[in-house]
Design a protein around this motif. Sequence first.
Motif, mmCIF file in Angstrom:
data_model
loop_
_atom_site.group_PDB
_atom_site.id
_atom_site.type_symbol
_atom_site.label_atom_id
_atom_site.label_comp_id
_atom_site.label_asym_id
_atom_site.label_seq_id
_atom_site.Cartn_x
_atom_site.Cartn_y
_atom_site.Cartn_z
ATOM 1 N N ALA A 129 20.144 16.287 7.162
ATOM 2 C CA ALA A 129 18.758 16.712 7.319
ATOM 3 C C ALA A 129 18.003 16.612 5.996
ATOM 4 C CB ALA A 129 18.709 18.142 7.849
ATOM 5 N N ALA A 130 18.633 17.090 4.909
ATOM 6 C CA ALA A 130 17.997 17.030 3.591
ATOM 7 C C ALA A 130 17.726 15.586 3.175
ATOM 8 C CB ALA A 130 18.882 17.732 2.561
ATOM 9 N N THR A 131 18.679 14.706 3.456
ATOM 10 C CA THR A 131 18.524 13.301 3.073
ATOM 11 C C THR A 131 17.453 12.620 3.917
ATOM 12 O OG1 THR A 131 20.907 13.307 2.593
ATOM 13 C CG2 THR A 131 19.793 11.189 2.552
ATOM 14 N N ILE A 132 17.335 13.011 5.187
ATOM 15 C CA ILE A 132 16.290 12.447 6.051
ATOM 16 C C ILE A 132 14.905 12.770 5.496
ATOM 17 C CG2 ILE A 132 15.183 12.701 8.314
ATOM 18 C CD1 ILE A 132 17.979 12.853 9.532
ATOM 19 N N ILE A 133 14.724 13.976 4.953
ATOM 20 C CA ILE A 133 13.446 14.329 4.339
ATOM 21 C C ILE A 133 13.157 13.398 3.166
ATOM 22 C CG2 ILE A 133 12.207 16.108 3.048
ATOM 23 C CD1 ILE A 133 13.602 18.196 4.743
ATOM 24 N N PHE A 144 12.927 24.848 8.546
ATOM 25 C CA PHE A 144 13.382 24.818 9.939
ATOM 26 C C PHE A 144 14.291 23.618 10.175
ATOM 27 C CE2 PHE A 144 13.269 23.954 14.431
ATOM 28 C CZ PHE A 144 13.232 25.213 15.022
ATOM 29 N N PHE A 145 13.879 22.456 9.684
ATOM 30 C CA PHE A 145 14.663 21.229 9.892
ATOM 31 C C PHE A 145 16.031 21.330 9.219
ATOM 32 C CE2 PHE A 145 15.456 16.622 8.865
ATOM 33 C CZ PHE A 145 15.714 16.235 10.178
ATOM 34 N N LEU A 146 16.061 21.849 7.992
ATOM 35 C CA LEU A 146 17.329 21.978 7.278
ATOM 36 C C LEU A 146 18.253 22.994 7.967
ATOM 37 C CD1 LEU A 146 16.301 21.908 3.503
ATOM 38 C CD2 LEU A 146 17.208 20.065 4.900
ATOM 39 N N TYR A 179 23.399 23.171 13.634
ATOM 40 C CA TYR A 179 23.526 22.225 14.745
ATOM 41 C C TYR A 179 24.929 22.229 15.334
ATOM 42 C CZ TYR A 179 22.914 17.911 17.422
ATOM 43 O OH TYR A 179 22.843 16.975 18.429
ATOM 44 N N GLN A 180 25.939 22.265 14.484
ATOM 45 C CA GLN A 180 27.329 22.210 14.961
ATOM 46 C C GLN A 180 27.730 23.462 15.729
ATOM 47 O OE1 GLN A 180 30.160 22.443 11.611
ATOM 48 N NE2 GLN A 180 28.389 22.961 10.317
ATOM 49 N N TYR A 181 26.974 24.554 15.554
ATOM 50 C CA TYR A 181 27.306 25.807 16.224
ATOM 51 C C TYR A 181 26.488 26.039 17.496
ATOM 52 C CZ TYR A 181 29.038 26.623 11.467
ATOM 53 O OH TYR A 181 29.665 26.499 10.254
ATOM 54 N N LEU A 182 25.411 25.290 17.674
ATOM 55 C CA LEU A 182 24.515 25.508 18.803
ATOM 56 C C LEU A 182 25.084 24.910 20.083
ATOM 57 C CD1 LEU A 182 21.096 24.623 17.102
ATOM 58 C CD2 LEU A 182 21.940 26.913 17.645
ATOM 59 N N SER A 183 24.819 25.586 21.202
ATOM 60 C CA SER A 183 25.213 25.044 22.507
ATOM 61 C C SER A 183 24.274 23.892 22.857
ATOM 62 C CB SER A 183 25.118 26.133 23.575
ATOM 63 O OG SER A 183 23.768 26.537 23.762
ATOM 64 N N PRO A 184 24.709 22.965 23.732
ATOM 65 C CA PRO A 184 23.832 21.859 24.139
ATOM 66 C C PRO A 184 22.501 22.351 24.696
ATOM 67 C CG PRO A 184 26.080 21.444 24.846
ATOM 68 C CD PRO A 184 26.058 22.835 24.296
#
Length: 418
Positions: free
Chosen positions: A28-32, A213-215, A221-226
Amino acid sequence: MLLIPLIYFILLAAYFYMKHKCFNLDIAATIILITISFFSILIDINDVYGDYGINEYSVTLPTILLYCVQWTIILLPIHYISCIKLQKHESHKQLFLFILIIILIASSSIMIATSLSDIKEALIMDMVDVYKQNDTLRSLGGHGESNYLMLIPQIFVAAPFPTLALFLWFYLKTFTKVPAIIRMGLLVASIVQAILSIIVAGRAALIYWIFDFFLLFGYFYQYLSPRLKKGISIASIAIGGIIITQLLIITISRFGEDSGRGGKVDPLISLYAYAGQHVNNFCAVISEGGNAPLQLGRVLPLTNKIMNHQDFDLIQHYENIHASVNIIVNVFDTFGGEIFLDLGWFGYIVFFFVWLFVTQIIRYNWQEMTFYRAFLLIILIAFFTRGLFAWPFVGHYTTIAIMIVLLCSFLFKYAFKT
């Protein structure tokens, strides 16, 4: 040469993805950084140099490579943390967590409630007038009256507390079951600075919140349910449309009818000029800022006040720099550009030695991401998102806020059982 950072950060993001096999904080940081690099190319293609606070073309091979190196070093601890699993807080620390949440929600509510009349006035005024009115106040040295009763709320809405509130929103939504009103309160606490910035037609606080928010979405992300991932993604798209509209209105208000060369503002150009000028302005500062006077006020504002009995004044600070350098100096030269302007090569190099030292501690001593360490992550994320523009932690409230966040880390690590 502006293709160098774009290609480099794309390859770096691909490397991070190959290691994680999923979206994560470092990606995410690199995408910014990729986004900023892309918009810097649009600035070059459309020759927007000299407009919107952008310096004339200043990119050289050494400065563009230094830009890539600078952000790679900043990304290192973020990458190592991305590889560590987050641990839930200990059950006997539940009371501390509850108290912290209540303080954050109460402080943001107080700040918004006491500013409602100003917010309402700003909303019914033309954004151009709002910005010009605030700009006039700043030029006259106006800072408003001090209210010591508001001291605590002002500290608890200063950076990095909005980032902490957003972290706790994600954390509660991911790992715990709490009433929706608590999560809503934390969401408001996370965006309180963006709400208050309506008063001055400011853009920065809103951008900080988007990046935070994005970061944090990448981190959790890895902990969130679909289901949660889908819901957050849809909500983000809807909110993003509203935010872009507001940014267009505010950005145009900042320049009025004049783009800088006597032409009318193009809303699209004004947006990507805002989004991509960091690269060229950093290169300009490194190339031309060597004669700037040594100044500690921005990097160490509280220390400067205690030692020199002086309050930090950003306008005066920039005027001191302008008297010595022949470039546009503003808040788009990244934290590194600001350190170089204030402390020269010595301060710039020392900063990165310290950063690398901390990075090695994280790499070799953090086998697990215990909850108390999350407070240090909050400071790191706040530094990154705000450091994309300038030195991120300016002001006495912010300095005190960082101290309190570090104290929270201590309490969650060492506090006795209740």
